[in-house]
Design an enzyme around this catalytic site. Sequence first.
Site, mmCIF file in Angstrom:
data_model
loop_
_atom_site.group_PDB
_atom_site.id
_atom_site.type_symbol
_atom_site.label_atom_id
_atom_site.label_comp_id
_atom_site.label_asym_id
_atom_site.label_seq_id
_atom_site.Cartn_x
_atom_site.Cartn_y
_atom_site.Cartn_z
ATOM 1 N N CYS A 1 87.864 33.620 -12.850
ATOM 2 C CA CYS A 1 86.879 34.351 -12.048
ATOM 3 C C CYS A 1 85.441 33.972 -12.374
ATOM 4 C CB CYS A 1 87.068 35.832 -12.278
ATOM 5 S SG CYS A 1 87.070 36.234 -14.029
ATOM 6 N N ILE B 1 108.358 32.551 -9.238
ATOM 7 C CA ILE B 1 108.510 31.102 -9.024
ATOM 8 C C ILE B 1 107.729 30.354 -10.098
ATOM 9 C CG2 ILE B 1 108.160 29.221 -7.353
ATOM 10 C CD1 ILE B 1 109.929 31.413 -6.176
ATOM 11 N N ASN C 1 95.858 35.400 -12.937
ATOM 12 C CA ASN C 1 95.473 34.218 -13.721
ATOM 13 C C ASN C 1 95.633 34.387 -15.231
ATOM 14 O OD1 ASN C 1 93.397 36.066 -13.646
ATOM 15 N ND2 ASN C 1 91.784 34.535 -13.467
ATOM 16 N N ALA D 1 95.152 40.837 -11.997
ATOM 17 C CA ALA D 1 95.220 39.605 -11.195
ATOM 18 C C ALA D 1 96.240 38.666 -11.853
ATOM 19 C CB ALA D 1 93.839 38.954 -11.152
ATOM 20 N N GLU E 1 86.562 44.359 -12.124
ATOM 21 C CA GLU E 1 86.332 42.969 -12.545
ATOM 22 C C GLU E 1 86.745 42.085 -11.388
ATOM 23 O OE1 GLU E 1 84.810 41.909 -14.996
ATOM 24 O OE2 GLU E 1 84.789 43.604 -16.360
ATOM 25 N N GLU F 1 84.197 44.973 -19.558
ATOM 26 C CA GLU F 1 85.361 44.928 -20.438
ATOM 27 C C GLU F 1 84.899 44.357 -21.780
ATOM 28 O OE1 GLU F 1 88.476 43.008 -17.802
ATOM 29 O OE2 GLU F 1 89.266 45.035 -18.062
ATOM 30 N N SER G 1 90.212 40.485 -6.476
ATOM 31 C CA SER G 1 89.203 39.907 -5.582
ATOM 32 C C SER G 1 88.235 40.987 -5.089
ATOM 33 C CB SER G 1 89.905 39.269 -4.389
ATOM 34 O OG SER G 1 90.628 40.270 -3.709
ATOM 35 N N VAL G 2 87.133 40.563 -4.528
ATOM 36 C CA VAL G 2 86.138 41.514 -4.004
ATOM 37 C C VAL G 2 86.730 42.385 -2.878
ATOM 38 C CG1 VAL G 2 83.900 41.731 -2.853
ATOM 39 C CG2 VAL G 2 84.168 40.159 -4.781
ATOM 40 N N LYS H 1 99.874 47.920 -13.619
ATOM 41 C CA LYS H 1 100.618 47.178 -12.595
ATOM 42 C C LYS H 1 100.117 45.734 -12.598
ATOM 43 C CE LYS H 1 99.849 46.266 -8.326
ATOM 44 N NZ LYS H 1 100.308 44.856 -8.302
ATOM 45 N N PRO H 2 100.961 44.804 -13.050
ATOM 46 C CA PRO H 2 100.533 43.406 -13.014
ATOM 47 C C PRO H 2 100.498 42.908 -11.577
ATOM 48 C CG PRO H 2 102.711 43.630 -14.063
ATOM 49 C CD PRO H 2 102.335 44.980 -13.547
#
Length: 485
Positions: free
Chosen positions: A285, A29, A154, A152, A251, A459, A230-231, A177-178
């Site tokens: 993040c 979307i 973003n 993630a 991360e 990273e 996320s955590v 894997k995005p």
Amino acid sequence: MTHPAQPKASHFINGEYVEDTAGTPIPVIYAATGEQIATVYAATPAIVEQALSTAKEAQKAWAKMTGTERGRILRRAADIMRERNHELSVLETYDTGKPLQETLVADATSGADALEYFGGLAGSLTGEHIPMGEDWVYTVREALGLCVGIGAWNYPTQIACWKGAPALACGNSMVFKPSETTPLCALKVAEILHEAGAPAGIYNVIQGMGEVGGALVTDPRVDKVSLTGSVPTGKKVYAAAAEGMKHVTMELGGKSPLIIFDDADIDNAVGGAINGNFYSSGQVCSNGTRVFVQKGIKEKFLARLAERTGNAILGDPMDEATSFGPMVTENQMNIVLGYIEKGKEEGARVVCGGARADMPGYYIQPTVFADVTDDMTIAREEIFGPVMSVLDFDTEEEVIARANDTEFGLSAGVFTNDFSRAHRVIGQLEAGSCFINSYNDAPVEAPFGGVKASGVGRENSKEAIKHFSQVKSVYVRMGDVEAAF
Ligand code: NAD
């Protein structure tokens, strides 16, 4: 007519696009309009198997190439990304909704930086020689093997490159894997790597939700998992990887402090707070979402902040004049609006914004809360949207204790003109990526990552090499072997 964002197929495996429409359809979307622009299909078990077996097999020959040969391919991929920056930036904008003004300078370009930097390092990855009298030990820096990257939503291009570039430089292969929210950009990274000469199977992309991520993490052929997320997801993935004693890089999220002392340059501090809260509509993040302002400059700071935040241009992300885009999804918008309501209910003062923007798409006004206290929900939980909390403080000692009073530890920043204080404060903050008189710079040359619940490993920089390789040590005896019997 097919939308230009629609990829040729959902997955990229063994050097080519692969489709399997038996998987769950994932609609893509466009956040600026709510319109569906593409569809991909989650990986079926057959696709997961194809990706893992291909990557496992391809890795052996890749690791045998010289680092210089591998690096040349990565650097060629960097050049292709830069040549296609505009096209890739438009795709990034379709995938995420982030304004083209940002994506043109922050996404494919930072992906290219990673490919170039790690491409440059690949030929210089060596072990060491350790003299032991007449004997010696030598060490060999070896690839881990098959690495899984999970992203993630973003920074889909950047994350695919930040994980892929160091992994490949060290001689590993990758299955990436995005996020199911932004499945498009990583496919382009795979396509470009192969165009640049990466052997088939070295960098594969498959789509899917957490289930597909879980299948990758638990597969015994996988040697390392690098997650950006996320955590709560990090805890699950870390635990699953531990079962197989796999290497991990995590991360994860943050609720980072940005501390502004009353001797700071106000405009620079306001600029830092804006970069640390409103870039990518706050979906970053490392954002410094707890802005601690020393009481002496509080009102002056808030007035200047409100004035400059009022200059944000919300609009069509494809218009380069637009400086502030929508939330990535309707769901994320609703989560963030929920936090804004909580902030109001718990007694924080709205300085600017505080509502959905009156326009189509998932836009939220850049929002600043003042008079926020440490126990308020908006000061404790990661919001991942354009919501800045401004908290007051009196003393250095007090602000350090309050800044550290969180489970997270990704980033931290200090604005002051007193450099002894800047270093003294930064030295006591529990965070992995810190800034003095700046915020949110993430050059590939510098390590990036968190402490505490915000993550494990780093990273970027030479540090990333350590997390995508392992050391073999070899003792070499020159004389006879002495034995007890
Ligand atoms: P998320 O945790 O929901 O998902 C991250 C990825 O993990 C997705 O690809 C998802 O499909 C996958 N996943 C979910 N459950 C899984 C499981 N059980 N096993 C394997 N994979 C699984 O995160 P998100 O909502 O996509 O992204 C936002 C979060 O990411 C925020 O908390 C943000 O702070 C964090 N983030 C961190 C960094 C960093 O570098 N530290 C960068 C960007 C985003």
